[in-house]
Scaffold this motif. Structure first.
Motif, PDB file in Angstrom:
ATOM      1  N   LEU A   1      17.000  -3.547  -1.861  1.00  0.00           N
ATOM      2  CA  LEU A   1      17.668  -5.051  -1.975  1.00  0.00           C
ATOM      3  C   LEU A   1      16.793  -5.718  -2.765  1.00  0.00           C
ATOM      4  O   LEU A   1      17.124  -6.776  -3.313  1.00  0.00           O
ATOM      5  CB  LEU A   1      17.705  -5.436  -0.516  1.00  0.00           C
ATOM      6  N   VAL A   2      15.642  -5.676  -2.903  1.00  0.00           N
ATOM      7  CA  VAL A   2      14.735  -6.649  -3.886  1.00  0.00           C
ATOM      8  C   VAL A   2      14.169  -5.673  -5.204  1.00  0.00           C
ATOM      9  O   VAL A   2      14.400  -6.170  -6.166  1.00  0.00           O
ATOM     10  CB  VAL A   2      13.340  -7.055  -3.209  1.00  0.00           C
ATOM     11  N   GLY A   3      13.899  -4.413  -5.044  1.00  0.00           N
ATOM     12  CA  GLY A   3      13.548  -3.469  -6.226  1.00  0.00           C
ATOM     13  C   GLY A   3      12.209  -3.035  -5.801  1.00  0.00           C
ATOM     14  O   GLY A   3      11.141  -3.508  -5.194  1.00  0.00           O
ATOM     15  N   ARG A   4      12.115  -1.859  -6.676  1.00  0.00           N
ATOM     16  CA  ARG A   4      10.690  -1.090  -6.249  1.00  0.00           C
ATOM     17  C   ARG A   4       9.588  -1.866  -6.846  1.00  0.00           C
ATOM     18  O   ARG A   4       8.586  -2.092  -6.195  1.00  0.00           O
ATOM     19  CB  ARG A   4      10.693   0.302  -6.997  1.00  0.00           C
ATOM     20  N   ASP A   5       9.612  -2.198  -8.003  1.00  0.00           N
ATOM     21  CA  ASP A   5       8.356  -3.007  -8.569  1.00  0.00           C
ATOM     22  C   ASP A   5       8.622  -4.668  -8.175  1.00  0.00           C
ATOM     23  O   ASP A   5       7.621  -5.261  -7.957  1.00  0.00           O
ATOM     24  CB  ASP A   5       8.601  -2.675 -10.311  1.00  0.00           C
ATOM     25  N   ALA A   6       9.782  -5.241  -8.157  1.00  0.00           N
ATOM     26  CA  ALA A   6       9.826  -6.634  -8.096  1.00  0.00           C
ATOM     27  C   ALA A   6       9.498  -6.934  -6.709  1.00  0.00           C
ATOM     28  O   ALA A   6       9.068  -7.875  -6.354  1.00  0.00           O
ATOM     29  CB  ALA A   6      11.621  -6.999  -8.360  1.00  0.00           C
ATOM     30  N   GLY A   7       9.584  -5.971  -5.669  1.00  0.00           N
ATOM     31  CA  GLY A   7       9.321  -6.166  -4.384  1.00  0.00           C
ATOM     32  C   GLY A   7       7.823  -6.428  -3.952  1.00  0.00           C
ATOM     33  O   GLY A   7       7.548  -6.853  -2.913  1.00  0.00           O
TER      34      GLY A   7
ATOM     35  N   THR B   1       0.967  -1.103   0.056  1.00  0.00           N
ATOM     36  CA  THR B   1      -0.035   0.099   0.126  1.00  0.00           C
ATOM     37  C   THR B   1       0.977   1.286   0.045  1.00  0.00           C
ATOM     38  O   THR B   1       0.434   2.403  -0.775  1.00  0.00           O
ATOM     39  CB  THR B   1      -0.835  -0.021   1.241  1.00  0.00           C
ATOM     40  N   ALA B   2       1.934   1.131   0.629  1.00  0.00           N
ATOM     41  CA  ALA B   2       2.987   2.203   0.793  1.00  0.00           C
ATOM     42  C   ALA B   2       3.553   2.643  -0.604  1.00  0.00           C
ATOM     43  O   ALA B   2       3.731   3.685  -0.948  1.00  0.00           O
ATOM     44  CB  ALA B   2       4.014   2.237   1.856  1.00  0.00           C
ATOM     45  N   GLU B   3       3.662   1.317  -1.202  1.00  0.00           N
ATOM     46  CA  GLU B   3       4.109   1.693  -2.748  1.00  0.00           C
ATOM     47  C   GLU B   3       3.248   2.534  -3.519  1.00  0.00           C
ATOM     48  O   GLU B   3       3.710   3.421  -4.311  1.00  0.00           O
ATOM     49  CB  GLU B   3       4.339   0.242  -3.582  1.00  0.00           C
ATOM     50  N   GLU B   4       1.916   2.134  -3.465  1.00  0.00           N
ATOM     51  CA  GLU B   4       0.970   2.882  -3.999  1.00  0.00           C
ATOM     52  C   GLU B   4       0.736   4.354  -3.406  1.00  0.00           C
ATOM     53  O   GLU B   4       0.824   5.467  -4.345  1.00  0.00           O
ATOM     54  CB  GLU B   4      -0.611   2.456  -3.552  1.00  0.00           C
ATOM     55  N   MET B   5       1.148   4.574  -2.184  1.00  0.00           N
ATOM     56  CA  MET B   5       1.177   6.109  -1.729  1.00  0.00           C
ATOM     57  C   MET B   5       2.107   6.817  -2.069  1.00  0.00           C
ATOM     58  O   MET B   5       2.242   7.946  -2.618  1.00  0.00           O
ATOM     59  CB  MET B   5       0.865   5.998  -0.033  1.00  0.00           C
TER      60      MET B   5
END
Length: 344
Positions: free
Chosen positions: A150-156, A22-26
């Motif tokens: 460490l994982v990636g913005r979209d990959a995470g 949800t924070a990625e959406e925000m």
């Protein structure tokens, strides 16, 4: 999601990943020219701070305002609390004003739990740090920063931190950040090692889900992230180490030590940093240090927490106009459906 956020230990893996996603959406909202959503319009959030704070208080306030909540800032200094008012009386005053959520920072461990379970107030309670106990949104923003790096913005998206090795260094004894991070990182599948002088390791730490080491140099080469903690002099009532220089020499992160870390590894710090003590200026200002990112990510995480506790069940950011809900008039529109008059 539960009603309150009191401790990082209360979150399941799915809860935590939902908050991070949800924070990625925000975070996408922060990239727009107009950084506001109407999600919490008509809701009142009070920031109840009994302890000094810059980052956390401003971060929560920014998150609340970006979600269009009405914000009341309450600081104990200069308030009725400095005249001797109890937490119960303060809470009942806020209840009479009809607040929907309370963000509380308090010097006494357990104060947010007391507020949430006392029946004094009918509002969602979010712990913004209590004594040396917990600081759950700090652990969430740290995990969010690690996942992105460490994982990636979209990959995470949808992912946890399985297999990642995190080292937390310094004043663990007085650190609510360390306790919250150990709980949350364990839940997210990471391997955590605490590094500290023996005098700054809490009693009972052997029952925590982490490893303990007294030697920083031996852990650096196998760390994906190294989190430096501030030495909390304001909570100390005894001498826990001989001198600042001695502490720095054994437990401080400088350029030489950073060079021993793997190339992809990051340096973290919850702030405020004491440059020259636990971290040198060279490390603090390097590209590998995520301190400024952590502050930006803190706003996104706190928006996500407020949204999930108060915002209802529809997605935070949708691309079509959802059906109007008659139960939650404040939630009728979502992110991508802001009309021209709202943008003004």
């Amino acid at each position: 999601m539960q009603r309150h956020l009191i401790s990082a230990a209360d979150l399941t893996r799915d809860d935590a990943v939902l908050i991070l996603d949800t924070a990625e959406e925000m975070a996408r909202v922060a990239d727009r020219p107009i950084k506001k959503l109407p999600t919490l319009r008509g809701r009142t959030v009070v920031n109840l701070f009994f302890e000094d704070s810059t980052r956390t208080r401003i971060s929560f306030e920014a998150a609340e305002k970006r979600l269009s909540a009405d914000v009341i800032n309450f600081t104990a200094k200069g308030s009725s609390v400095s005249k001797g008012e109890s937490l119960k009386d303060t809470a009942q005053t806020l209840e009479a004003m009809g607040v929907d959520a309370v963000v509380i920072r308090h010097g006494a461990s357990g104060a947010p739990y007391r507020l949430a379970t006392s029946g004094w107030i009918d509002a969602a309670v979010i712990n913004a740090g209590d004594g040396t106990h917990q600081h759950p949104t700090q652990a969430l923003l740290d995990a969010f920063t690690m996942r992105r790096r460490l994982v990636g913005r979209d990959a995470g998206i949808g992912q946890d931190l399985s297999g990642k090795r995190i080292t937390i260094v310094g004043d663990v004894l007085h650190s609510r950040v360390a306790r919250s991070n150990v709980d949350l990182l364990h839940t997210l599948g990471a391997e955590v090692t605490l590094v500290a002088p023996p005098t700054l390791v809490p009693v009972g730490v052997e029952s925590w889900p982490c490893e303990i080491s007294y030697d920083l140099d031996s852990t650096l080469s196998k760390s994906d992230a190294v989190m430096m903690l501030r030495v909390q002099r304001e909570r100390m009532n005894a001498a826990f180490f001989p001198t600042e220089r001695e502490y720095s020499r054994r437990y401080g992160l400088d350029g030489d030590r950073m060079a021993r870390m793997p190339e992809h590894a990051i340096v973290m710090h919850p702030g405020p940093m004491v440059r020259g003590m636990e971290i040198t200026a060279e490390v603090a200002d390097s590209d590998r240090c995520t301190v400024v990112e952590q502050v930006a990510n803190g706003v996104s995480i706190r928006m996500a927490v407020l949204y999930l506790l108060l915002g209802g069940n529809e997605p935070a950011v949708t691309h079509t106009r959802p059906p109007v809900s008659h139960h939650h008039p404040s939630n009728e529109r979502s992110a991508h459906t802001i009309s021209a008059d709202e943008e003004k």
